[in-house]
Design a protein around this motif. Structure first.
Motif, PDB file in Angstrom:
ATOM      1  N   HIS A  60       0.835  -1.203   0.000  1.00 58.15           N
ATOM      2  CA  HIS A  60       0.000   0.000   0.000  1.00 58.15           C
ATOM      3  C   HIS A  60       0.874   1.259   0.000  1.00 58.15           C
ATOM      4  O   HIS A  60       0.586   2.218  -0.718  1.00 58.15           O
ATOM      5  CB  HIS A  60      -0.949  -0.020   1.193  1.00 58.15           C
ATOM      6  N   ASP A  61       1.948   1.225   0.785  1.00 53.32           N
ATOM      7  CA  ASP A  61       2.892   2.350   0.807  1.00 53.32           C
ATOM      8  C   ASP A  61       3.544   2.519  -0.563  1.00 53.32           C
ATOM      9  O   ASP A  61       3.697   3.639  -1.057  1.00 53.32           O
ATOM     10  CB  ASP A  61       4.000   2.129   1.846  1.00 53.32           C
ATOM     11  N   ARG A  62       3.939   1.392  -1.169  1.00 55.21           N
ATOM     12  CA  ARG A  62       4.619   1.463  -2.462  1.00 55.21           C
ATOM     13  C   ARG A  62       3.689   1.969  -3.564  1.00 55.21           C
ATOM     14  O   ARG A  62       4.115   2.712  -4.449  1.00 55.21           O
ATOM     15  CB  ARG A  62       5.225   0.106  -2.819  1.00 55.21           C
ATOM     16  N   LEU A  63       2.415   1.589  -3.510  1.00 51.49           N
ATOM     17  CA  LEU A  63       1.456   2.099  -4.486  1.00 51.49           C
ATOM     18  C   LEU A  63       1.340   3.622  -4.364  1.00 51.49           C
ATOM     19  O   LEU A  63       1.368   4.338  -5.367  1.00 51.49           O
ATOM     20  CB  LEU A  63       0.086   1.441  -4.286  1.00 51.49           C
ATOM     21  N   ARG A  64       1.230   4.105  -3.139  1.00 44.70           N
ATOM     22  CA  ARG A  64       1.125   5.557  -2.922  1.00 44.70           C
ATOM     23  C   ARG A  64       2.390   6.255  -3.376  1.00 44.70           C
ATOM     24  O   ARG A  64       2.341   7.269  -4.078  1.00 44.70           O
ATOM     25  CB  ARG A  64       0.861   5.866  -1.442  1.00 44.70           C
ATOM     26  N   LYS A  65       3.546   5.705  -3.021  1.00 45.48           N
ATOM     27  CA  LYS A  65       4.823   6.323  -3.401  1.00 45.48           C
ATOM     28  C   LYS A  65       4.983   6.359  -4.928  1.00 45.48           C
ATOM     29  O   LYS A  65       5.483   7.334  -5.477  1.00 45.48           O
ATOM     30  CB  LYS A  65       5.991   5.583  -2.754  1.00 45.48           C
TER      31      LYS A  65
ATOM     32  N   VAL B 188      -4.954  -4.575 -11.411  1.00 41.38           N
ATOM     33  CA  VAL B 188      -4.868  -3.185 -10.959  1.00 41.38           C
ATOM     34  C   VAL B 188      -3.400  -2.811 -10.734  1.00 41.38           C
ATOM     35  O   VAL B 188      -2.961  -1.727 -11.119  1.00 41.38           O
ATOM     36  CB  VAL B 188      -5.703  -2.962  -9.683  1.00 41.38           C
ATOM     37  N   VAL B 189      -2.637  -3.707 -10.136  1.00 39.61           N
ATOM     38  CA  VAL B 189      -1.214  -3.437  -9.907  1.00 39.61           C
ATOM     39  C   VAL B 189      -0.484  -3.278 -11.244  1.00 39.61           C
ATOM     40  O   VAL B 189       0.357  -2.388 -11.388  1.00 39.61           O
ATOM     41  CB  VAL B 189      -0.565  -4.545  -9.044  1.00 39.61           C
ATOM     42  N   ASN B 190      -0.826  -4.107 -12.222  1.00 40.04           N
ATOM     43  CA  ASN B 190      -0.206  -3.988 -13.552  1.00 40.04           C
ATOM     44  C   ASN B 190      -0.528  -2.629 -14.179  1.00 40.04           C
ATOM     45  O   ASN B 190       0.350  -1.967 -14.725  1.00 40.04           O
ATOM     46  CB  ASN B 190      -0.672  -5.113 -14.470  1.00 40.04           C
ATOM     47  N   ALA B 191      -1.788  -2.223 -14.101  1.00 40.47           N
ATOM     48  CA  ALA B 191      -2.193  -0.927 -14.661  1.00 40.47           C
ATOM     49  C   ALA B 191      -1.524   0.218 -13.906  1.00 40.47           C
ATOM     50  O   ALA B 191      -1.094   1.207 -14.517  1.00 40.47           O
ATOM     51  CB  ALA B 191      -3.712  -0.791 -14.602  1.00 40.47           C
ATOM     52  N   TRP B 192      -1.425   0.088 -12.590  1.00 45.51           N
ATOM     53  CA  TRP B 192      -0.765   1.098 -11.746  1.00 45.51           C
ATOM     54  C   TRP B 192       0.692   1.250 -12.181  1.00 45.51           C
ATOM     55  O   TRP B 192       1.212   2.350 -12.300  1.00 45.51           O
ATOM     56  CB  TRP B 192      -0.853   0.650 -10.295  1.00 45.51           C
ATOM     57  N   SER B 193       1.324   0.120 -12.421  1.00 42.63           N
ATOM     58  CA  SER B 193       2.721   0.116 -12.855  1.00 42.63           C
ATOM     59  C   SER B 193       2.888   0.843 -14.185  1.00 42.63           C
ATOM     60  O   SER B 193       3.788   1.670 -14.344  1.00 42.63           O
ATOM     61  CB  SER B 193       3.211  -1.330 -12.980  1.00 42.63           C
TER      62      SER B 193
ATOM     63  N   TRP C  73       8.617  -4.316  -8.122  1.00 47.05           N
ATOM     64  CA  TRP C  73       8.856  -3.473  -6.949  1.00 47.05           C
ATOM     65  C   TRP C  73       7.551  -3.185  -6.223  1.00 47.05           C
ATOM     66  O   TRP C  73       7.502  -3.210  -4.999  1.00 47.05           O
ATOM     67  CB  TRP C  73       9.543  -2.160  -7.322  1.00 47.05           C
ATOM     68  N   LEU C  74       6.477  -2.928  -6.958  1.00 49.28           N
ATOM     69  CA  LEU C  74       5.196  -2.667  -6.307  1.00 49.28           C
ATOM     70  C   LEU C  74       4.762  -3.852  -5.450  1.00 49.28           C
ATOM     71  O   LEU C  74       4.299  -3.681  -4.331  1.00 49.28           O
ATOM     72  CB  LEU C  74       4.109  -2.355  -7.349  1.00 49.28           C
TER      73      LEU C  74
END
Length: 109
Positions: A16-21, A59-64, A73-74
């Motif tokens: 969650h921290d890494r997504l925000r960062k 969602v993580v892939n799209a975020w990346s 890393w995420l």
């Protein structure tokens, strides 16, 4: 109490921290990222705050892609190295043994 000054304090970050960062490093507001990846701003907030325990991989892939931060890393907090980027090793022709082709091929006569 002894403190090893050579090691120092290493903070731990959750996904969650890494997504925000990643979002902040890309200079995106929550609403902007939400629009880019096709979710609501409330979903972005839920992912970053930890209200969603395990973010969906899509969602993580799209975020990346939207932030330019590696998926590895995420998810893990470990930065990828050239050895684990998915590319075949030097001299390795891959599992299919396909020949390496020139990207600017000319027709043969």
């Amino acid at each position: 109490m002894t403190i090893n000054a050579a090691v120092g304090f290493i903070p731990t970050f959750t996904i969650h921290d890494r997504l925000r960062k990643a979002r902040e490093a890309a200079c995106l507001e929550q609403a902007e990222l939400a629009e880019q990846i096709g979710v609501s701003r409330a979903s972005i907030s839920a992912y970053e705050s930890g209200r969603v325990a395990k973010p969906r991989r899509i969602v993580v892939n799209a975020w990346s892609l939207a932030t330019g931060v590696p998926v590895q890393w995420l998810i893990t907090g470990i930065a990828p190295t050239p050895e684990d980027d998915g590319a075949p090793a030097a001299g390795d022709r891959g599992s299919a043994g396909l020949p390496r082709l020139d990207s600017n091929q000319q027709p043969s006569d």
